[in-house]
Write an enzyme that holds these catalytic residues in place. Structure first.
Site, PDB file in Angstrom:
ATOM      1  N   ASN A 170      -3.402  -4.784  -0.613  1.00 24.47           N
ATOM      2  CA  ASN A 170      -4.080  -3.281  -0.462  1.00 24.47           C
ATOM      3  C   ASN A 170      -3.022  -2.594  -0.208  1.00 24.47           C
ATOM      4  O   ASN A 170      -3.361  -1.530   0.484  1.00 24.47           O
ATOM      5  CB  ASN A 170      -5.040  -3.605   0.818  1.00 24.47           C
TER       6      ASN A 170
ATOM      7  N   ILE B 215      -1.437   2.610   1.717  1.00 26.85           N
ATOM      8  CA  ILE B 215      -2.649   1.769   2.181  1.00 26.85           C
ATOM      9  C   ILE B 215      -3.956   1.891   1.727  1.00 26.85           C
ATOM     10  O   ILE B 215      -4.362   3.159   1.775  1.00 26.85           O
ATOM     11  CB  ILE B 215      -2.441   1.695   3.801  1.00 26.85           C
ATOM     12  N   CYS B 216      -4.388   0.958   1.047  1.00 33.96           N
ATOM     13  CA  CYS B 216      -5.807   1.047   0.801  1.00 33.96           C
ATOM     14  C   CYS B 216      -6.990   0.719   1.991  1.00 33.96           C
ATOM     15  O   CYS B 216      -6.916  -0.534   2.279  1.00 33.96           O
ATOM     16  CB  CYS B 216      -6.210   0.363  -0.342  1.00 33.96           C
ATOM     17  N   LEU B 217      -7.317   1.670   2.784  1.00 35.45           N
ATOM     18  CA  LEU B 217      -8.176   1.049   3.957  1.00 35.45           C
ATOM     19  C   LEU B 217      -9.342   2.414   3.841  1.00 35.45           C
ATOM     20  O   LEU B 217      -8.893   3.519   3.829  1.00 35.45           O
ATOM     21  CB  LEU B 217      -7.079   1.260   5.143  1.00 35.45           C
TER      22      LEU B 217
END
Lengths: 1005, 147
Positions: free
Chosen positions: B77, B84-86
């Site tokens: 991620n 950041i993939c959040l």
């Protein structure tokens, strides 16, 4: 001295219009300079290309130059303030250049990182001295021999006049001849001699930082010109928009050393294309050209070619002073009779409206033959051209007025001069034309005027249009009903003016896009500084609006920094300033450079940009016949020094010494700045204590009134969850699908807690992390400050609870039960403070001594207003109250009641936050400011609510200050702040921090 | 002027630091933080020290902070540029979240990568196909870049 002679004689020396025989050219040179120059033949050939000759010499000096190249990457200059002479001036190697490029990218991306510093000059010096021996060894050939050889070779080269002609044929115009004092970057013999042909060239270009300009002599780059001159020249040379060729004027001596001076006399040609008379293919090319045109003007200014004062110092912005927007008598009459305008305009307002009408027509009237007065003629150079100091553009033909890029402008009159009424004037005077045939064919519907304003003054706009105009149809584009498709069509069909808010504009731009999709006749941004930060959603939505003309109304076009202005220019689609790169290079990079001279330049440019676009008058301006612009009634300001009663004083002293101890601890630990919140709280308590000691005491109370309110609240709260049937809710603090028919246990529990005396205001707001102020509760049971939660909604009616993410609706948000803010029953144990007694006395004397005078009382604490209600009621003084909790729809009702002459409410209690902006309180003529503010501008704003257009009585202002207290010292801080605003003192961020610390120390002293 | 909320958050981060996480504002820009997160022990990032940069944009806390890994990290991620993939950094942002909670979420993300919603496709594929190799690669990268 040399340069003087050169400038005087340049036209004769190099007059391409009437080419002279070569002999004469040479002899003139001889005569005028009186030095032993090269022979006439040599000079004649000076324009020839000498590549062959130079190539021969190359081999011999190569060794020395390569050696230099090895280290020259070290001495990268980081700004024009560095004198290259001191650094050995060797910049010829490619590594040096690429490193520089990297640095430039770095700088533009991240201002946090300081750009790499120069290496120690001593180190460079050391390396330079190393280079010398190598250079000396190379001196084998006598320069005399070289120049002796030259003439014979030159005879083979084509004669120079024909080459100049060629330039002209290739589309170049002669501009000027200039003497550059360059310096060498090579060592060795036979590199250059008097009369050698020299070409200025640049092989890198960057719009943000200065690049180098090299002197190419005999086919090699032997030297450079100083960076400050090179910075404007290099992009032009690089793109071949400028050619610069000439000859070496003074013999640099038999052997070139590093850094020896090379004086060259150069003729400069500019490509016709630069002048922008033909359109370029793409927008990107146009942008590049506008950058290059600006470079060209900067070059002309820095070399003193153009002596127009407009380029040197700015133009003053303002109406009566400004040449560029001085109106003819006929133009002034434009606003004399505006059909449908219901009120009479003041003289300066008529001027304003006339100016607006003219700006909408593209500055002048529709007569296309009118030349644009902003363009100045340049006759001092060899080609006649025109330049525009406000766009930094150039042209060979005199531009007509129709060429003006941006219709509209910034009406920046000071607060209270009637910007709104002027805007209404132009709306009436300049209605949209009937739709063109193509528009009709396409079924396209143009909008009328769109007004975007802050939510608080939305209804005020609607009312002002209704009162000041006949027959203008106004529609609000606001609230839920705007969302139906039909509403959009109706809005356009049935109204001349559409009023909306910034919040709606932002949310619409990502939703229906009605506002940004419609082509408007005119867009007006009221309080346009709302979009000053160009990165916000609101600003970006504003940039997307399309209209024939764009207007910004603001009393403060620049609040903090020049960038604030950029957003306005971008919104107005002003060219070239709305282009970020252009703006950044011409204004921001200068402004941020840190050099006072550059900052001054940036200011000059800003003034130029604004001169045609902006109209600003202040209350202090005078009309041409010397009268004040706005004759407001006199204003008498009195600072009332209040001596506290002994008991009160003791309380204050006790609080003071305790706060002082805490503060001294912070100071001793050096932790004042990192504990700013606590320090400010200490101060807050002290300041509140000056108003009334009760303010300092707050805890849940148990009075009976409150309990009544509470059961009402409990009922509504439980009801609201029933009405939110089917909407996701919360149970026990966790998101859950709630059964709408039953109030959840969580909520019942909450109601119980409230009954037990728990109060939201003692809890932390999840959004501002501060104690909740004016707490509200959403249907899910989570609370926040009213203000904070309204941010979550933005302009829409639904949002997600910040804590549990349950969908919540604005209509169902409830005001949380409020405890009385005071730990003691303020009615039972009422004690007046000295300030309150003074206020009562003042209010009574106003009531007794005058007929119908009204007073506005400002405090920054709503709890103080709460407190005042007790004695006012007791004394039988009826009052009205306006604070943040009053919804926008109710405000006009309160104001109307206050304005009633028959009404007996002659006192209005206002909290600063609520009353600060946009309110018109001219029905009152007494202002009482109970507590001083940090920022004097806020106080001025408050007084401005009363002392403004429409006020016909003398205005009395009283500022209450407790003697020998934190309030007195706050006055000193205010004075310091005012100096800052007036620009007497300029601060760096570090100094500002330091000053803030000093301020706070002063307050505790 | 800096909103009070940011001042409060900064003070609290200093006064009550989160274990394994430090966030220090830059001297010249109080909205810019240098962040250090210790890799959680039980994860392949254990023993690593990861640098991040965090910036609070103008609309904070109404909009999410911008945050990025500066140290290279192998994680499904987190992409090559450290982005950041959040969800809470995007559509699931809420103003009730804070710097502290965001950094904790990132720490948790290190412990439990989510290869089903990848930003680094290559890593995510490996995670799904051969988790052992993926974990080993992540450990190797930690040794290589985060020591």
């Amino acid at each position: 001295m040399l340069s003087d002679v050169a400038t005087d004689s340049k036209r004769r020396v190099y007059a391409p219009e009437k080419p002279k025989p070569e002999r004469e050219l040479g002899s003139e040179y001889h005569d005028e300079f009186g030095v032993a120059g090269p022979s006439k033949d040599e000079l004649a050939a000076a324009f020839g290309v000498q590549a062959e000759l130079a190539n021969e010499l190359d081999d011999e000096t190569e060794a020395s130059t390569t050696q230099e190249q090895e280290f020259s990457g070290d001495n990268r200059p980081s700004g024009t303030d560095v004198k290259p002479e001191k650094l050995g001036g060797n910049m010829t190697n490619p590594e040096g250049r690429s490193a520089e490029k990297e640095e430039q990218v770095f700088c533009t991306n991240d201002a946090l990182h300081p750009s790499p510093r120069l290496t120690d000059p001593e180190e460079v010096g050391e390396k330079r001295s190393l280079a010398h021996p190598a250079g000396t060894e190379q001196t084998t050939k006598s320069p005399r021999v070289a120049s002796g050889e030259a003439p014979s070779k030159r005879e083979k080269s084509p004669d120079n006049t024909s080459q100049l002609d060629q330039l002209e044929r290739k589309g170049y115009k002669p501009i000027a001849s200039h003497l550059f004092e360059g310096f060498s970057t090579s060592t060795g013999g036979n590199l250059a001699a008097q009369g050698d042909h020299v070409v200025l060239r640049s092989d890198t270009v960057n719009h943000m930082t200065p690049s180098r300009v090299r002197l190419r002599i005999r086919g090699r780059d032997v030297g450079r010109i100083p960076l400050d001159q090179a910075s404007h020249l290099s992009p032009l040379l690089y793109h071949n928009y400028i050619l610069a060729e000439g000859f070496v004027l003074e013999d640099p001596g038999p052997r070139l050393r590093l850094n020896s001076s090379i004086i060259v006399y150069v003729k400069v040609w500019a490509k016709t294309e630069l002048f922008g008379d033909q359109p370029l293919r793409t927008d990107a090319e146009e942008h590049d050209r506008s950058l290059l045109q600006a470079s060209f003007l900067n070059l002309a200014r820095s070399l003193d070619w153009i002596k127009h004062p407009e380029l040197k110092q700015g133009i003053k912005v303002g109406f009566y002073m400004e040449e560029a927007i001085k109106l003819t008598d006929a133009q002034k009459k434009l606003a004399d009779s505006i059909p449908g305008l219901n009120c009479s305009l003041r003289e300066y307002q008529k001027h304003g409206v006339s100016w607006m009408i003219l700006r909408e027509a593209g500055l002048g009237d529709t007569n296309v033959d009118t030349y644009n007065p902003l363009w100045k003629e340049v006759t001092s150079l060899e080609t006649l051209f025109y330049f525009n100091p406000s766009t930094l553009s150039v042209s060979l033909t005199r531009p007509k007025i129709s060429g003006e890029s941006c219709k509209g402008g910034i009406l920046a009159d000071e607060m209270g001069l009637g910007k709104t009424v002027q805007a209404i004037g132009v709306i009436l005077a300049n209605p949209p034309p009937p739709p063109s045939e193509s528009e009709q064919a396409a079924g396209m519907k143009r909008g009328g005027t769109l007004v975007v304003c802050p939510t608080t003054i939305l209804s005020q706009w609607q009312e002002e249009i209704a009162t000041h105009s006949d027959g203008l149809r106004v529609a609000q584009f606001y609230g839920v009903k705007r969302l139906s498709q039909n509403a959009e069509v109706l809005t356009l069909e049935e109204s001349d003016v559409v009023v909306t808010t910034y919040g709606i504009l932002a949310s619409d731009s990502t939703g229906h896009k009605f506002l940004t999709r419609t082509k408007w006749h005119r867009v007006i941004l009221d309080e346009a500084h709302c979009i000053k930060s160009g990165k916000t959603k609101t600003a970006r939505a504003a940039f997307e609006l399309e209209a024939r003309s764009y207007w910004c109304l603001t009393g403060t076009p620049v609040q903090n920094q020049p960038n604030d202005l950029y957003s306005l220019l971008r919104f107005m689609k002003s060219s070239p300033w709305g282009n970020q790169r252009f703006w950044h290079r011409e204004v921001m990079s200068k402004h941020n450079s840190g050099s006072p001279e550059e900052i001054q330049n940036a200011r000059v440019i800003i003034r130029h940009v604004l001169a045609p676009l902006m109209l600003r008058r202040t209350k202090h301006d005078r009309t041409p016949d010397g009268r004040r612009l706005l004759e407001l009634p006199e204003r008498i300001t009195e600072i009332c020094s209040i001596v506290q009663e002994p008991a009160e004083r003791d309380f204050y002293n006790a609080l003071y010494s305790r706060s002082r101890t805490s503060f001294d601890t912070y100071v001793a630990q050096g932790k004042v700045l990192s504990n700013m919140v606590s320090v400010l709280t200490l101060l807050l308590r002290l300041r509140q204590c000056c108003d009334h000691p009760f303010l300092f005491l707050s805890a849940p109370s148990s009075d009976v009134d409150m309990m009544k309110n509470l059961s009402r609240f409990a009922k509504r709260f439980v009801d609201s969850s029933a009405s939110a049937r089917g909407v996701g809710g919360v149970e026990d603090g966790r998101p859950n699908q709630v059964d709408g028919s039953q109030p959840s246990a969580y909520k019942e529990n909450m109601v119980k807690e409230f009954k037990d005396g728990k109060r939201m205001e003692n809890e932390e707001c999840p959004i501002c992390l501060d104690m909740m102020e004016d707490a509200v509760i959403a249907t899910c049971g989570h609370g926040a400050c009213r203000d904070c939660l309204s941010h979550c909604f933005g302009s829409s009616d639904t949002a997600f609870c910040p804590v549990c993410r349950a969908p919540i609706q604005q209509q169902q948000v409830l005001t949380a039960p409020r405890s009385s803010r005071f730990s003691i029953d303020i009615k039972e144990k009422w004690q007046p403070s000295s300030k309150v007694s003074r206020l009562l006395a003042d209010l009574k004397s106003i009531r007794e001594n005058s007929s119908g005078d009204k007073a506005v009382v400002f405090s920054q604490w709503t709890s103080m207003l709460d407190l005042l209600e007790v004695p006012l009621t007791e004394e039988g003084i009826s009052f009205l109250r306006l604070d943040g909790a009053v919804p926008p729809q109710k405000r006009p009702i309160i104001l109307k009641e206050f304005a009633l002459n028959s009404g007996d409410s002659n006192v209005l209690l206002v909290s600063t936050k609520a009353g600060g902006v946009g309110l018109n309180l001219t029905m009152a003529n007494h202002v009482i400011i109970l507590d001083p503010w940090w920022n004097p501008a806020v106080e001025e704003q408050a007084i401005g609510r009363v002392h403004r257009i429409g006020q016909d009585k003398k205005v009395y202002v009283k500022r209450y200050i407790v003697k020998d207290s934190v309030e007195e010292r706050l006055l000193d801080v205010q004075r310091m702040k005012q100096e800052l605003v007036d620009g007497v003192v300029e601060q760096t961020p570090a100094e500002a921090r330091e000053a803030r610390l000093e301020e706070i120390k002063l307050l505790f002293s | 002027m800096l909103p009070k909320r940011i001042i409060k958050e900064t003070e609290k981060l200093e006064a009550e630091p989160v274990p394994g996480i430090s966030a220090v504002p830059h001297d010249s820009n109080p909205r810019y933080f240098n962040v250090i997160i210790q890799g959680p022990e039980e994860s392949p990032y254990g023993g690593g020290t990861f640098k991040l940069e965090l910036f609070l944009p103008e609309n904070y806390p109404m909009g999410p902070p911008k945050i990025r890994f500066l140290t290279r990290i192998y994680h499904p991620n987190i992409d090559r540029l450290g982005r950041i993939c959040l969800d809470i950094l995007k559509d699931k942002w809420s103003p009730a979240l804070q710097i502290r909670t965001v950094l904790l979420s990132i720490q948790v993300l290190l412990s439990s990568p989510n290869p089903d919603d990848p930003l680094n496709n290559e890593a995510a594929e490996l995670w799904l196909k051969n988790e052992a190799t993926a974990l080993q690669t992540a450990m190797d990268w930690t040794q290589l870049y985060a020591r």
